[in-house]
Motif scaffolding. Structure first.
Motif, PDB file in Angstrom:
ATOM      1  N   LEU A  10     -29.769 -51.524  -3.919  1.00  0.00           N
ATOM      2  CA  LEU A  10     -28.556 -50.700  -4.019  1.00  0.00           C
ATOM      3  C   LEU A  10     -27.727 -50.908  -2.768  1.00  0.00           C
ATOM      4  O   LEU A  10     -28.264 -50.902  -1.649  1.00  0.00           O
ATOM      5  CB  LEU A  10     -28.937 -49.217  -4.139  1.00  0.00           C
ATOM      6  N   ILE A  11     -26.431 -51.099  -2.937  1.00  0.00           N
ATOM      7  CA  ILE A  11     -25.503 -51.121  -1.809  1.00  0.00           C
ATOM      8  C   ILE A  11     -24.671 -49.853  -1.875  1.00  0.00           C
ATOM      9  O   ILE A  11     -24.062 -49.558  -2.905  1.00  0.00           O
ATOM     10  CB  ILE A  11     -24.582 -52.361  -1.850  1.00  0.00           C
ATOM     11  N   THR A  12     -24.647 -49.108  -0.792  1.00  0.00           N
ATOM     12  CA  THR A  12     -23.857 -47.875  -0.763  1.00  0.00           C
ATOM     13  C   THR A  12     -23.383 -47.606   0.656  1.00  0.00           C
ATOM     14  O   THR A  12     -23.600 -48.425   1.563  1.00  0.00           O
ATOM     15  CB  THR A  12     -24.685 -46.685  -1.314  1.00  0.00           C
ATOM     16  N   ASP A  13     -22.721 -46.469   0.836  1.00  0.00           N
ATOM     17  CA  ASP A  13     -22.270 -46.066   2.164  1.00  0.00           C
ATOM     18  C   ASP A  13     -22.971 -44.757   2.525  1.00  0.00           C
ATOM     19  O   ASP A  13     -24.042 -44.731   3.073  1.00  0.00           O
ATOM     20  CB  ASP A  13     -20.736 -45.968   2.234  1.00  0.00           C
ATOM     21  N   TRP A  14     -22.330 -43.624   2.151  1.00  0.00           N
ATOM     22  CA  TRP A  14     -22.930 -42.312   2.423  1.00  0.00           C
ATOM     23  C   TRP A  14     -23.165 -41.521   1.146  1.00  0.00           C
ATOM     24  O   TRP A  14     -23.313 -40.306   1.180  1.00  0.00           O
ATOM     25  CB  TRP A  14     -22.041 -41.518   3.386  1.00  0.00           C
ATOM     26  N   SER A  15     -23.196 -42.195   0.024  1.00  0.00           N
ATOM     27  CA  SER A  15     -23.405 -41.509  -1.246  1.00  0.00           C
ATOM     28  C   SER A  15     -24.845 -41.004  -1.355  1.00  0.00           C
ATOM     29  O   SER A  15     -25.795 -41.701  -0.982  1.00  0.00           O
ATOM     30  CB  SER A  15     -23.102 -42.452  -2.412  1.00  0.00           C
ATOM     31  N   GLY A  16     -25.000 -39.806  -1.906  1.00  0.00           N
ATOM     32  CA  GLY A  16     -26.324 -39.238  -2.114  1.00  0.00           C
ATOM     33  C   GLY A  16     -27.153 -40.004  -3.123  1.00  0.00           C
ATOM     34  O   GLY A  16     -28.364 -39.781  -3.233  1.00  0.00           O
ATOM     35  N   ILE A  17     -26.533 -40.929  -3.852  1.00  0.00           N
ATOM     36  CA  ILE A  17     -27.283 -41.708  -4.827  1.00  0.00           C
ATOM     37  C   ILE A  17     -28.376 -42.532  -4.155  1.00  0.00           C
ATOM     38  O   ILE A  17     -29.376 -42.895  -4.780  1.00  0.00           O
ATOM     39  CB  ILE A  17     -26.350 -42.633  -5.649  1.00  0.00           C
ATOM     40  N   TYR A  51     -31.984 -43.132  -5.830  1.00  0.00           N
ATOM     41  CA  TYR A  51     -32.413 -44.504  -6.123  1.00  0.00           C
ATOM     42  C   TYR A  51     -33.681 -44.862  -5.349  1.00  0.00           C
ATOM     43  O   TYR A  51     -34.679 -45.320  -5.931  1.00  0.00           O
ATOM     44  CB  TYR A  51     -31.290 -45.479  -5.771  1.00  0.00           C
ATOM     45  N   ALA A  52     -33.659 -44.667  -4.040  1.00  0.00           N
ATOM     46  CA  ALA A  52     -34.778 -45.087  -3.200  1.00  0.00           C
ATOM     47  C   ALA A  52     -36.056 -44.321  -3.527  1.00  0.00           C
ATOM     48  O   ALA A  52     -37.130 -44.918  -3.665  1.00  0.00           O
ATOM     49  CB  ALA A  52     -34.418 -44.912  -1.725  1.00  0.00           C
ATOM     50  N   LEU A  53     -35.966 -43.002  -3.660  1.00  0.00           N
ATOM     51  CA  LEU A  53     -37.153 -42.198  -3.919  1.00  0.00           C
ATOM     52  C   LEU A  53     -37.566 -42.223  -5.390  1.00  0.00           C
ATOM     53  O   LEU A  53     -38.714 -41.920  -5.711  1.00  0.00           O
ATOM     54  CB  LEU A  53     -36.923 -40.754  -3.459  1.00  0.00           C
ATOM     55  N   GLY A  54     -36.633 -42.575  -6.265  1.00  0.00           N
ATOM     56  CA  GLY A  54     -36.954 -42.648  -7.686  1.00  0.00           C
ATOM     57  C   GLY A  54     -37.500 -43.991  -8.122  1.00  0.00           C
ATOM     58  O   GLY A  54     -38.371 -44.071  -8.991  1.00  0.00           O
ATOM     59  N   THR A  55     -37.027 -45.087  -7.510  1.00  0.00           N
ATOM     60  CA  THR A  55     -37.459 -46.433  -7.904  1.00  0.00           C
ATOM     61  C   THR A  55     -38.319 -47.115  -6.843  1.00  0.00           C
ATOM     62  O   THR A  55     -38.930 -48.146  -7.126  1.00  0.00           O
ATOM     63  CB  THR A  55     -36.248 -47.345  -8.180  1.00  0.00           C
ATOM     64  N   CYS A  56     -38.334 -46.550  -5.633  1.00  0.00           N
ATOM     65  CA  CYS A  56     -39.064 -47.135  -4.490  1.00  0.00           C
ATOM     66  C   CYS A  56     -38.543 -48.529  -4.155  1.00  0.00           C
ATOM     67  O   CYS A  56     -39.290 -49.422  -3.753  1.00  0.00           O
ATOM     68  CB  CYS A  56     -40.567 -47.163  -4.750  1.00  0.00           C
ATOM     69  N   ARG A  57     -37.242 -48.718  -4.324  1.00  0.00           N
ATOM     70  CA  ARG A  57     -36.594 -49.983  -3.977  1.00  0.00           C
ATOM     71  C   ARG A  57     -35.613 -49.757  -2.823  1.00  0.00           C
ATOM     72  O   ARG A  57     -35.105 -48.652  -2.646  1.00  0.00           O
ATOM     73  CB  ARG A  57     -35.892 -50.563  -5.202  1.00  0.00           C
ATOM     74  N   PRO A  58     -35.323 -50.805  -2.059  1.00  0.00           N
ATOM     75  CA  PRO A  58     -34.548 -50.642  -0.819  1.00  0.00           C
ATOM     76  C   PRO A  58     -33.037 -50.548  -1.016  1.00  0.00           C
ATOM     77  O   PRO A  58     -32.491 -50.920  -2.060  1.00  0.00           O
ATOM     78  CB  PRO A  58     -34.920 -51.891  -0.026  1.00  0.00           C
ATOM     79  N   VAL A  59     -32.394 -50.077   0.042  1.00  0.00           N
ATOM     80  CA  VAL A  59     -30.952 -49.822   0.035  1.00  0.00           C
ATOM     81  C   VAL A  59     -30.294 -50.576   1.198  1.00  0.00           C
ATOM     82  O   VAL A  59     -30.830 -50.611   2.308  1.00  0.00           O
ATOM     83  CB  VAL A  59     -30.666 -48.307   0.190  1.00  0.00           C
ATOM     84  N   LEU A  60     -29.138 -51.161   0.911  1.00  0.00           N
ATOM     85  CA  LEU A  60     -28.313 -51.757   1.959  1.00  0.00           C
ATOM     86  C   LEU A  60     -27.138 -50.824   2.208  1.00  0.00           C
ATOM     87  O   LEU A  60     -26.331 -50.584   1.311  1.00  0.00           O
ATOM     88  CB  LEU A  60     -27.817 -53.144   1.545  1.00  0.00           C
ATOM     89  N   PHE A  61     -27.053 -50.294   3.413  1.00  0.00           N
ATOM     90  CA  PHE A  61     -25.984 -49.363   3.766  1.00  0.00           C
ATOM     91  C   PHE A  61     -24.858 -50.100   4.475  1.00  0.00           C
ATOM     92  O   PHE A  61     -25.082 -50.774   5.481  1.00  0.00           O
ATOM     93  CB  PHE A  61     -26.513 -48.273   4.706  1.00  0.00           C
ATOM     94  N   ILE A  62     -23.651 -49.973   3.945  1.00  0.00           N
ATOM     95  CA  ILE A  62     -22.466 -50.448   4.656  1.00  0.00           C
ATOM     96  C   ILE A  62     -22.028 -49.293   5.556  1.00  0.00           C
ATOM     97  O   ILE A  62     -21.752 -48.195   5.078  1.00  0.00           O
ATOM     98  CB  ILE A  62     -21.338 -50.859   3.697  1.00  0.00           C
ATOM     99  N   ASN A  63     -21.976 -49.544   6.844  1.00  0.00           N
ATOM    100  CA  ASN A  63     -21.825 -48.452   7.818  1.00  0.00           C
ATOM    101  C   ASN A  63     -20.368 -48.007   7.985  1.00  0.00           C
ATOM    102  O   ASN A  63     -19.774 -48.126   9.057  1.00  0.00           O
ATOM    103  CB  ASN A  63     -22.406 -48.872   9.166  1.00  0.00           C
ATOM    104  N   THR A  64     -19.814 -47.482   6.909  1.00  0.00           N
ATOM    105  CA  THR A  64     -18.479 -46.884   6.954  1.00  0.00           C
ATOM    106  C   THR A  64     -18.569 -45.549   7.707  1.00  0.00           C
ATOM    107  O   THR A  64     -19.671 -45.035   7.918  1.00  0.00           O
ATOM    108  CB  THR A  64     -17.954 -46.646   5.531  1.00  0.00           C
ATOM    109  N   PRO A  65     -17.444 -44.957   8.101  1.00  0.00           N
ATOM    110  CA  PRO A  65     -17.499 -43.666   8.802  1.00  0.00           C
ATOM    111  C   PRO A  65     -18.204 -42.596   7.966  1.00  0.00           C
ATOM    112  O   PRO A  65     -17.974 -42.486   6.762  1.00  0.00           O
ATOM    113  CB  PRO A  65     -16.016 -43.321   9.013  1.00  0.00           C
ATOM    114  N   CYS A  66     -19.061 -41.844   8.618  1.00  0.00           N
ATOM    115  CA  CYS A  66     -19.824 -40.802   7.933  1.00  0.00           C
ATOM    116  C   CYS A  66     -18.917 -39.657   7.518  1.00  0.00           C
ATOM    117  O   CYS A  66     -18.078 -39.193   8.294  1.00  0.00           O
ATOM    118  CB  CYS A  66     -20.924 -40.269   8.854  1.00  0.00           C
ATOM    119  N   ARG A  67     -19.114 -39.214   6.296  1.00  0.00           N
ATOM    120  CA  ARG A  67     -18.377 -38.034   5.824  1.00  0.00           C
ATOM    121  C   ARG A  67     -19.045 -36.784   6.397  1.00  0.00           C
ATOM    122  O   ARG A  67     -20.228 -36.530   6.160  1.00  0.00           O
ATOM    123  CB  ARG A  67     -18.394 -37.999   4.303  1.00  0.00           C
ATOM    124  N   ILE A  68     -18.284 -36.014   7.156  1.00  0.00           N
ATOM    125  CA  ILE A  68     -18.808 -34.785   7.757  1.00  0.00           C
ATOM    126  C   ILE A  68     -17.917 -33.627   7.322  1.00  0.00           C
ATOM    127  O   ILE A  68     -16.759 -33.531   7.727  1.00  0.00           O
ATOM    128  CB  ILE A  68     -18.830 -34.879   9.298  1.00  0.00           C
TER     129      ILE A  68
END
Length: 389
Positions: free
Chosen positions: A278-285, A289-306
Motif C-alpha cells: 500500500l502507498i499512502t500518506d497519513w490516511s488511516g487506511i 491494511y497493515a494489521l488486516g493483511t500483515c503486508r507492508p506500507v510505503l509512506f510518502i512523507n507529505t505534511p502531517c495532518r494535525i
C-alpha cells in the motif's frame, strides 16, 4: 429540481415516520450514518444486536442512496434524514444513540433535550488527539474504544482539561477483524492473484498536500512503464466528493497507462486484498491494511495532518506516528523517482513485516475477533435502562 423535491418529500415522510408511535420500539437504539460507507463500521455490532430476536434498530442515514434501503434485515428500520438532521437530533428520545461523527454538540449537531445516551464508535483505529479536534469526544457519554491507546489518551485528556469522565468500553475494531478473516480466504485462493504481477494500491487521505495533490503524477510517470506492476489508485471518498474534476484529470492521465486503474467504489475490498504493498500518506487506511493483511506500507512523507494543535499536552505519542516505522518505510516526496526500488525492498522484507504486524495487532486491539459482542453488550444494557458503569 424535481429530484430535490422528491428527496425532501422522502425526508419529511421518513422524519414523521421515525418519530411516530409505530417506531417507538426501534427508536430505542439508533445508529446514525453520514453516508453508505459507514455501515461497515457498524456491521458487526448490528449483527450481534440482532441475535436478540426482540431487538429492532432505527438506522438514520443522510445518504438517500444508502444500500440500507435495499433491506439488509427487516428489523433494521432505515430512515433518510439529511437537511432536517440538526432539528431532528434535538427531539430524539432514544435510549442509546450510536454515531461515528465526532464533535457532537460542538457545532450544528446538538444533543437531544431528552435523556439520550450518546455512544461514539470509531471509523479508524488511530489516536484520539492528533487528527481529531481537541473537543471531538467531550460531549459523548460513552466511547467504544478500539484499543488501550485510546483509553489512555481519553483518560489523560479528561485529566488535563478537567472533563467529566466518559464510560470507556474496551471493544476492539470489527473492520480489521473482517479484513483479516476475508484476507485468509483471498490468500488461499490461488486464482486470486495478479498473474505474476505485483499489485500496488495508492490510497491517500484527502487533507491538504495529500499524494493526489502533491506528487501523484510523478508516481504515475515513475511506474507506468513497469509491466511487472499493477497499480490501483483509490482516492479517499471525501476527495471524490469534493474534487471530482481532479479525479477526472487523474483518470485522463492514466488512460494510456496499461498498468494503472482508478477505483472509486469504496465498498469493495478486492484490491485491498490483492495489494502486495500500500502507498499512502497519513490516511488511516494504512492501519486497516497493515494489521488486516500483515503486508507492508510505503509512506510518502507529505505534511502531517494535525487537527489538534494541543496534542503534545497529553505527552503521549500518537499511534499514527509511533507505528509508521513498524509498518513499512518512508519516502520523501522529492525522492519519488526511487518509488519502484522502495516497493521492491518492502516485498523482499514482507515476511519480517508480517511477523511484526501480527504482534502489533495483538498489542493495540481489544478483543480481536470478538469486538462486536463487547459493544453490543454495552448498548443492550443502556437500552434496557441499566446505568452506565
Amino acid at each position: 429540481m424535481f429530484k430535490a423535491l422528491a428527496d425532501f418529500y422522502k425526508e419529511l415522510k421518513d422524519c414523521f415516520r421515525l418519530f411516530s408511535a409505530s417506531s417507538a420500539k426501534c427508536r430505542k437504539i439508533v445508529f446514525y450514518s453520514e453516508s453508505d460507507i459507514y455501515y461497515q463500521y457498524y456491521e458487526g455490532i448490528i449483527e450481534e444486536l440482532l441475535k436478540k430476536p426482540d431487538i429492532e434498530i432505527a438506522y438514520v442515514t443522510s445518504d438517500i442512496n444508502d444500500s440500507i434501503f435495499s433491506g439488509k434485515n427487516p428489523r433494521i428500520k432505515p430512515f433518510y434524514i439529511n437537511n432536517l438532521l440538526s432539528i431532528a437530533m434535538i427531539y430524539f428520545d432514544s435510549k442509546a444513540f450510536i454515531m461515528t461523527m465526532p464533535d457532537l454538540d460542538n457545532f450544528h449537531i446538538k444533543r437531544s433535550i431528552n435523556g439520550v445516551h450518546y455512544i461514539y464508535a470509531f471509523h479508524a483505529i488511530g489516536s484520539t488527539h492528533l487528527q481529531y479536534r481537541r473537543e471531538a469526544f467531550d460531549n459523548y457519554d460513552a466511547v467504544l474504544c478500539v484499543g488501550p491507546h485510546q483509553v489512555k489518551e481519553i483518560k489523560k485528556a479528561e485529566e488535563v482539561y478537567g472533563l467529566k469522565p466518559k464510560t470507556l468500553i474496551e471493544c476492539g475494531y470489527h473492520r480489521i477483524e473482517k479484513i483479516w478473516l476475508d484476507h485468509r480466504g483471498y490468500a488461499e485462493n490461488e486464482t486470486f492473484s495478479g498473474g505474476g504481477r505485483t499489485t500496488v494500491m495508492i490510497a491517500p487521505t484527502w487533507s491538504p498536500d495529500n499524494i493526489l495533490d502533491s506528487c501523484i503524477y510523478k508516481i504515475i510517470d515513475a511506474l507506468k512503464t513497469e509491466p511487472s506492476l499493477n497499480v490501483v489508485i483509490r482516492p479517499h471518498p471525501e476527495y471524490i466528493k469534493r474534487f471530482g474534476e481532479k479525479v477526472a484529470a487523474i483518470r485522463k492521465y492514466i488512460s494510456d497507462a496499461n498498468n494503472f486503474s482508478l477505483e472509486l467504489d469504496m465498498l469493495k475490498d478486492e484490491n485491498l486484498h490483492k495489494a502486495d504493498v500500500l502507498i499512502t500518506d497519513w490516511s488511516g487506511i494504512y492501519l486497516e491494511y497493515a494489521l488486516g493483511t500483515c503486508r507492508p506500507v510505503l509512506f510518502i512523507n507529505t505534511p502531517c495532518r494535525i487537527d489538534n494543535k494541543e496534542y503534545r499536552k497529553l505527552e503521549i505519542e500518537p499511534m499514527e506516528l509511533a507505528l509508521r516505522p513498524l509498518c513499512g518505510s518512508v519516502l520523501e516526496p522529492e525522492n519519488i523517482s526511487a518509488v519502484k526500488s522502495a516497493i521492491g525492498e518492502l516485498i523482499e522484507n514482507r515476511r519480517k513485516y508480517g511477523e511484526n504486524l501480527n504482534k502489533i495487532r495483538g498489542e493495540y486491539l481489544f478483543n480481536f475477533l470478538n469486538s462486536s459482542a463487547a459493544a453490543a453488550d454495552y448498548i443492550l444494557k443502556i437500552a434496557d435502562g441499566q446505568a452506565a458503569e
